[in-house]
Each structure stands twice: as C-alpha cells, then as structure tokens.
Scaffold this motif. Structure first.
Motif, PDB file in Angstrom:
ATOM      1  N   GLU A 118       0.949  -1.304   0.011  1.00 13.57           N
ATOM      2  CA  GLU A 118      -0.116  -0.062   0.150  1.00 13.57           C
ATOM      3  C   GLU A 118       0.844   1.269   0.030  1.00 13.57           C
ATOM      4  N   ARG A 148       2.180   1.910  -3.534  1.00 16.29           N
ATOM      5  CA  ARG A 148       1.076   2.779  -4.351  1.00 16.29           C
ATOM      6  C   ARG A 148       0.981   4.116  -4.163  1.00 16.29           C
ATOM      7  N   VAL A 149       1.166   4.586  -2.754  1.00 15.50           N
ATOM      8  CA  VAL A 149       1.057   6.053  -2.317  1.00 15.50           C
ATOM      9  C   VAL A 149       2.107   6.506  -3.041  1.00 15.50           C
ATOM     10  N   ALA A 181       2.109   7.177  -6.871  1.00 15.02           N
ATOM     11  CA  ALA A 181       1.351   8.417  -7.207  1.00 15.02           C
ATOM     12  C   ALA A 181       2.045   9.660  -6.938  1.00 15.02           C
ATOM     13  N   ALA A 230      -4.874  10.551  -7.416  1.00 16.39           N
ATOM     14  CA  ALA A 230      -4.253   9.072  -7.437  1.00 16.39           C
ATOM     15  C   ALA A 230      -3.609   8.929  -5.806  1.00 16.39           C
ATOM     16  N   ALA A 231      -2.878   9.998  -5.355  1.00 12.85           N
ATOM     17  CA  ALA A 231      -2.128   9.913  -4.242  1.00 12.85           C
ATOM     18  C   ALA A 231      -3.334  10.085  -3.116  1.00 12.85           C
ATOM     19  N   ALA A 279      -4.946   6.618  -3.143  1.00  7.22           N
ATOM     20  CA  ALA A 279      -4.122   5.514  -2.608  1.00  7.22           C
ATOM     21  C   ALA A 279      -3.749   5.551  -1.014  1.00  7.22           C
ATOM     22  N   ALA A 296      -7.026   4.604   0.861  1.00  4.59           N
ATOM     23  CA  ALA A 296      -7.321   3.162   0.707  1.00  4.59           C
ATOM     24  C   ALA A 296      -6.234   2.397   1.735  1.00  4.59           C
ATOM     25  N   HIS A 297      -5.160   3.050   1.813  1.00  8.99           N
ATOM     26  CA  HIS A 297      -4.278   2.419   2.911  1.00  8.99           C
ATOM     27  C   HIS A 297      -4.720   2.621   4.120  1.00  8.99           C
TER      28      HIS A 297
END
Lengths: 228, 228
Positions: free
Chosen positions: B191, B194-195, B198, B206-207, B210, B213-214
């Motif tokens: 996770e 992904r951050v 972005a 997107a950042a 992400a 979501a994390h």
DNA sequence: GGGTCATATTTCCTATAGGATATTTTCAGC
DNA sequence: GCTGAAAATATCCTATAGGAAATATGACCC
C-alpha cells in the motif's frame, strides 16, 4: 523567614482547579490581548511576581503554552512569545481552516442534534447588533462571538479530535487579528447566517460551501495588514 | 547539606538541550512503549528518582505531555496515563487521518521537491525485508518505519500546520497499536508503494485515493483488537 | 459479614535557595 | 568614533523543604 503557606494572608477559598491552570489561563489571556507583545522575551520571575505565585506553576503553564504554539523556548535563554504571523503562515492557517472547518460544517449539517442546530442558529443571529457601542469594546465582543460560533459548529460535528484541531488553530489566528481589526461585522454576520442556514437545513454540501466562502472572504479581509 | 551541583558526581557534559526536554522524550518513550501502562497513575516523585532528576523538570514535561493528550491531570490527584482507545475513538482517529493525510498526499503529489519525492520512494521501499528477524524487534522496526513514511509525506506537503496535526494524531495511534500488533508488513508495504508511486508521478487525485485506501485497510486491521 | 468512620500514610503542590549560563554594559585600544 | 574584549548583571535552571489534600488502611458498629 518563610511564612508557612499564605503569602500576604490572602483569603484562599476551596480551589477546585490547580494553581497552574489558573496561571495558564491568565498568561494565555495576556498573550491573546497582546499585553505580552509578540516576539518579546518573557521574564518568568517577573510574571510570577505579577501573578503573585511562585515560578514553578508559571513554568508549568509556559510548557503547556509552548505545546499550543503561543510561546517558544530557546535553549538557555528562556521563553519568548511567538512572533506575528507572516503572510505565508497566515495562508497556511487559512488553508487548514478551509479543510477542517469545511469538513466540520458538513458533518454538523449531516448529523448534529436539533439542540446543536438551535444553538448555532441563535449564535449566528447574535452578532446582529454588534456594530453599536464603543470601538474597543465592540471589537472584543465581536471577536468573542465569532470564536464561539466557529466553536459551536466544530462541536456539533461530533468529532472530539476535529474540534481540538480547530480550537488549536484559532489560538494562532488571534495572534494576528488583534493588531488589524478590519473585519466588518455586518458582512461576517451575513456569512455566518448562510452557514447556519445550511446546517439547520441539513445540507452538508451547501454547509461546506458556505463555510469555505466565509473563510475565503475572511482571509481577504486580513490581507491588507501586510500592505502597510 | 546540599552538594553544590553534582548529585552523585555524575559526569555532566555541556548540555545543548534543557533537562526538561530530555525528560519529556524519556517519559514519552515510556508511555509509547507502555512501560507506563495506560490508565495508570503516574507518581511524579518516583519518576524523578528513576530518571535521576528533580521533580520540577518532570512536572514540566508532564504538562507538555498533557497538551499532547498522552496523560491527563485530575484536580488534586496527580497525573494519569491516557486510557486505551475505545472503538469510537479509534474510528474518530482514522476519520481524521483520512482527512488530513489524504490532503497531505495530494499536496505532496502536486508540489513536493524532487528530493522529497526521492526520499518518499526510498522510504516506501525500505519496509521490504522487515518480516525477517525476531518478532519483538521486528514489530518495533516496522512501527518506526511506518511512522517515518507517513511523516515524510506530511512534510512533503509543505504545510507546517498540516504536518503538526498529523504528527499529533500519530501519538494517539501508538497508544493503541502496541497491544495488538496485527498489521502484516507485506500488505502495508504494498500500500505504501502505491502511495509513493502516485506522489512520484505527480498525480494528486491518485495519491489521495491510494492514501485513503491504505488508511481504510489499516483501520480494518486494527478492529479485531476489540473482539476479544 | 458488610458498611462506615476515623486514622495514618502517601502523594501532590507550592515556595525558596543557590549554581551556571547568556546578555548587557563598560572600558580600553585602535 | 568604533570595535573588541572583559567584567558585572540579570535570568534561567535545578534541587530541596514543608504544608495540604486525597487515598488507603484498619477498627468499630450494625
């Protein structure tokens, strides 16, 4: 020889709070009203004498005020009041307020109790006739009412952490505004009314928009302070 | 009779920081690691003896810790460590993190320096091989790396106030997590990656997505602690 | 056996004293 | 007249002492 307990034989009723708490509030007031000017050294002993207490509780209160960001401590040179906000810091402050208070307004609109909505509406109406009265007193009253309105909204959002963050931010703002009381009460009152209406109506998106519009306008009103 | 300065003739090198600052960090560590268990009374004198200092700096440090929310002070009954987070408080905490850290991720993606982006990418990659090693030590390392990653993002956002708020929140989280080290390093690592991706790519939306979501996944990982 | 009250202990809270360091003032030299 | 250093001052920082309140313990009564 040290007198046992009472310095000056002052009447000491049952105190529910700690002495350090009282001192904290006192010093906070001095900073807020600029009785302690910004960016100036704070003499612990002198402060203790003025407040008629020993340096220890003063020191304890200053430690808390440092966490609040109202004073700074330099290594072996004592405490200093926080300097006035720069333009960049004021922008940062209002960016944060836009984020936090915008969210608070939405949550208040979404799930505040009817009692909270009532209080908010009442408070928004209370700023109506502030324009009357002496200039100095008028400004102090207006500032207090404004702070109370924003605190009510923050409280109604139902998140203790969110409320704490907003409160902390307000302390920083007071450090700036007192020198430049430019806000016109009438315009602020109208903006508050719009925020309150959206919250009472239970419209989160509208509440956020109204709050953000209010804060954006408020920031504009503060900017002339940097032009002199 | 009181010896002049050195209690125990301890070597005292030139200290750049205040004693109270050292004490503050020490006590903070004790609270974080639960060496001082949650919701337990804090004996000032005993603490002073253990740390080999006088009660005054201890008192000063506790005042700051109270502002941080790590201890509470009751009227005439002394300090108490903050109790463990309730389910509602944990939810509140993560709601705030979603708001603040989501915003921080967007700002970092929008206008972080290339040096900051580099650091974030490096830090995200660093959590790779943490699964190895002794369990106890592994957990401590993981926690530190996780905190550092989030702090880097908060710093890269370029807003001092935003960073402070996020840091303050993290202190509260540590009060909960240590008792229930349920997080799987591998998933967290993915996770974070992904951050970081972005942010490096410069995609604010997107950042934010992400990061949110994390944090949402992280909250889920904490919930089992309340089921026992 | 349980509850209540009085006693004793612990702990906190405030005040004071003294050493160490930073800052200011003064004075000499250029 | 200005710059530099040195002394004097002021201030901070830490340690210790003692009174006051709250908590814990034990005895007594119901």
């Amino acid at each position: 020889m040290p007198q046992p307990t009472s310095p000056g034989a002052r009447a000491r009723p049952v105190r529910r709070l700690t002495l350090a708490d009282d001192v904290y509030e006192s010093i906070k007031g001095l900073v807020m009203t600029h009785s302690l000017p910004p960016d100036e050294r704070v003499n612990i002993d002198a402060l203790a004498r003025d407040l008629d207490v020993s340096p220890t509780p003063v020191r304890e209160a200053l430690a808390r005020l440092e966490s609040d960001g109202l004073v700074r401590k330099r290594a072996l040179s004592g405490y200093t009041t926080t300097p006035l906000l720069t333009r960049a810091e004021l922008d940062d402050l209002f960016d944060m307020r836009l984020l936090l208070e915008g969210e608070a307004a939405a949550r208040a609109a979404a799930h505040a109790s009817s009692a909270d909505r009532q209080r908010i509406a009442t408070e928004a109406a209370a700023t109506e006739g502030v324009d009357a009265g002496v200039e100095y007193r008028r400004h102090a009253t207006f500032t207090a009412l404004d702070a109370q309105f924003h605190d009510l909204v923050a409280t109604a959002a139902g998140s203790p952490l969110l409320r704490d963050s907003i409160t902390r931010l307000h302390s920083h703002l007071h450090l700036h505004r007192l020198y430049f009381p430019a806000a016109t009460a009438a315009q602020t009152h109208a903006e508050h009314q719009r925020v309150a209406a959206a919250i009472v109506a239970g419209e989160p998106a509208a509440a956020t928009a109204a709050m953000r519009a209010h804060l954006t306008a408020a920031r504009e009103r503060h900017l002339p302070a940097f032009d002199r």
